[in-house]
Design an enzyme around this catalytic site. Structure first.
Site: not given
Ligand code: ATP
Ligand code: MG
Length: 566
Positions: A275, A265, A40
């Site tokens: 984020k 994660r 995102e």
């Molecule tokens: P949010 O959805 O809360 O804004 P997010 O960290 O999940 O934050 P995204 O942009 O949705 O951000 O993440 C993109 C991809 O990266 C998703 O598939 C998510 O599951 C993966 N991702 C995010 N944080 C981690 C992490 N700490 N370890 C592994 N994969 C992650």
């Protein structure tokens, strides 16, 4: 959460790779593998995202498939073009290529709308006028079933009419939503008539003012995956309970079935990987920006000087599982060191200078000595380093009254200067306050190159620079961004920012060898005995490099492994 400090396995396990291999064996999806990385655009990518990027692009590469880059841009209030640009730059820098397959969920808005109309037509979706609070109240809890909305049994005609008028902008934000009609008594709260669309009179960075209704993640994500023919939709564990809903949309619409697979994660010691929290650090100026070299962002790590190969290697080593774990920062630094050891040129710099006068070396004269550029890579050759009567050594390398374990320079003692000569400390010069201002030494010309022909030994080899030839350069030494191993563990009423490490940045004016005058932004060096350093890409000026310490030379990871084996 357990802290995973055990020695890393030789072949890190990755259960998703096994699933994909099995699917290919069974000719599922006609043997095809299509994955995607779906960020995102509401912040910069961090090392947790790197795990997901390496996993998704890695699976595609390993199984002869493809991996798409798809922006999940369904919430215009938090998303910005700056984030889109940074994310593309970061994925590329990490070494991955989506080729022509750059997609945006917003490109599918029209099709998502049509799918919603289809669900309304088959009685599987309805327009609901309850407020957000009411919807929450009606939803029930983990132990109590939910209550059906009074708008649940609207006719298909009425729903079609209202949904179309929602799109046309006839209603204000929050007045109505479109919900899936599933089961208000489901044991899984996600299945209790989840919201599919909300009204938001807000311009979108790509679609402008075309839309005032926006799809929710849980609706947009499975459909986007399906539209792209994704075979394996890899995401983090928090979506496990959403999987029945993911499957439900694809079944109801009877479109391409993507399989969602969840993994744990990444968490790393001494940092946060959310984020929202990283945004707070940036917007409230706790750090200098998203690319502050202390940040766990890809941009921060790039600026700090981490090689992309080291990050990929780290992601391989930690493996992919389902259990939440905390990975030690020392493992990431180990990977960085391992990579730089092979590639970084060695140079000499003195962080905290102490002047040394070689009393038996003629004034005004200098000498050029051969220094090895990289002992790990003979093709890197040698360079000349100037030696003269006045030098600098590290303050820490001299003690007037050395304790037993101190083998470096002290009065009456002889040490080697790297690539140069043996020197012997003859006397110490102090100011009126009693501070040491310089030390006087003699050198032995017969030891040129660093060895004594008579076979006598010294216990220490010091790095040094010639005072007249050295360059002043700002050097930034970093410690962990947070003082606490798990900065997210906070007591009630406390802010995670209270766990920030006040000593995470120390600036010094160092004396660096003259060959560094032409150091290019982004170039990495090993400062002998001090660590790996990178020329800062933003603050360096031609002829005036600023250095970031990437890592020290101390291998904390080896220490951790040793204690784990005991
Ligand atoms: P949010 O959805 O809360 O804004 P997010 O960290 O999940 O934050 P995204 O942009 O949705 O951000 O993440 C993109 C991809 O990266 C998703 O598939 C998510 O599951 C993966 N991702 C995010 N944080 C981690 C992490 N700490 N370890 C592994 N994969 C992650
Ligand atoms: Mg997310």
């Amino acid at each position: 959460m357990d802290t995973n400090k055990s020695p890393e396995p030789t072949q890190a396990s990755n259960f998703i790779r096994n699933i994909v291999a099995e699917d290919i064996k069974n000719n599922k999806n006609s043997g095809k593998v299509i994955t995607r990385f779906p960020p995102e655009p509401n912040g910069y990518l961090h090392i947790g995202h790197a795990k997901s990027i390496c996993l998704n692009f890695g699976l595609a590469a390993e199984f002869n498939g493809i991996c798409n880059l798809r922006f999940d841009d369904t919430n215009p209030s938090k998303e910005e073009q700056e984030y889109v640009d940074s994310i593309m730059a970061d994925v590329r820098w990490l070494g991955f290529d989506w080729q022509e397959r750059l997609y945006f969920a917003s490109d599918y808005f029209e099709r998502l709308y049509d799918f919603a109309v289809q669900l309304i037509n088959s009685g599987k979706a309805y327009v609901c006028d309850l407020s957000g609070d009411e919807i929450r109240q009606y939803r029930g809890t983990l132990t109590e079933p939910g209550k059906e909305s009074p708008y649940r049994n609207r006719t298909v005609e009425e729903n079609l009419d209202l949904f179309e008028r929602m799109r046309k902008g006839e209603f204000p934000d929050g007045a109505r939503v479109l919900r899936a009609k599933i089961d208000m008594s489901s044991g899984n709260i996600n299945m209790r008539d989840p919201v599919m669309y909300r009204i938001k009179h807000e311009d979108h960075q790509r679609t402008g003012s075309k839309w005032c209704i926006y799809p929710m993640y849980d609706y947009a994500h499975p459909l986007s995956d399906s539209i792209e023919g994704i075979t394996h939709s890899v995401c983090t564990m928090e979506y496990e309970d959403h999987r029945p809903l993911y499957d439900w949309f694809l079944e109801q619409l009877d479109i391409c079935r993507t399989q969602q697979i969840e993994f744990a994660r990444l968490n790393i010691t001494y940092t946060v990987l959310s984020k929202r929290k990283l945004l707070k650090l940036v917007s409230e100026n706790f750090v200098s920006g998203w690319d502050d070299p202390r940040m766990p962002t890809i941009a921060g790590m790039r600026r700090r000087g981490y090689p992309p190969a080291a990050i990929r290697n780290f992601c391989d080593r930690i493996g992919v599982g389902k259990r939440d774990s905390m990975v030690d920062m020392a493992l990431l630094e180990f990977c960085v060191r391992e990579d730089l050891n092979k590639t970084a040129l060695r140079v000499m710099s003195v962080l905290k200078p102490l002047k040394v006068v070689i009393t038996n070396y003629p004034e005004g004269q200098y000498d050029e000595l051969d220094a090895v550029n990289n002992p790990e890579d003979s093709s890197a050759g040698t360079r000349k380093v100037p030696f003269s009567r006045e030098l600098y050594i590290e303050q820490d390398d001299f003690m007037e009254e050395p304790p037993k374990q101190f083998f470096r320079l002290a009065p009456g003692r002889e040490v080697r200067l790297r690539y140069a000569y043996f020197i012997k400390c003859e006397s110490v010069v102090k100011d009126s306050a009693g501070n040491i201002v310089e030390i006087h030494c003699t050198y032995d010309p017969a030891t040129r190159g660093g060895d004594a022909p008579d076979g006598r030994k010294v216990k220490a080899t010091l790095h040094w620079v010639s005072a007249a030839h050295a360059l002043d350069a700002e050097v930034r030494l970093y410690d962990t961004l947070f003082a606490k191993e798990a900065p997210d563990d906070i007591e009630e009423g406390m802010e995670f920012t209270e766990n920030l490490n006040p000593k995470s940045l120390e600036k010094n004016i160092a004396k660096v060898e003259p060959s560094l005058k032409s150091a290019q932004p982004g170039a990495q060096y090993q400062f002998e005995r001090l660590g790996y350093f990178c020329v800062d890409s933003f603050d360096s000026k031609t002829g005036h490099p600023v250095f970031n310490r990437i890592v020290t030379l101390k291998d904390e990871w080896a220490k951790i492994q040793k204690t784990a084996k005991k």
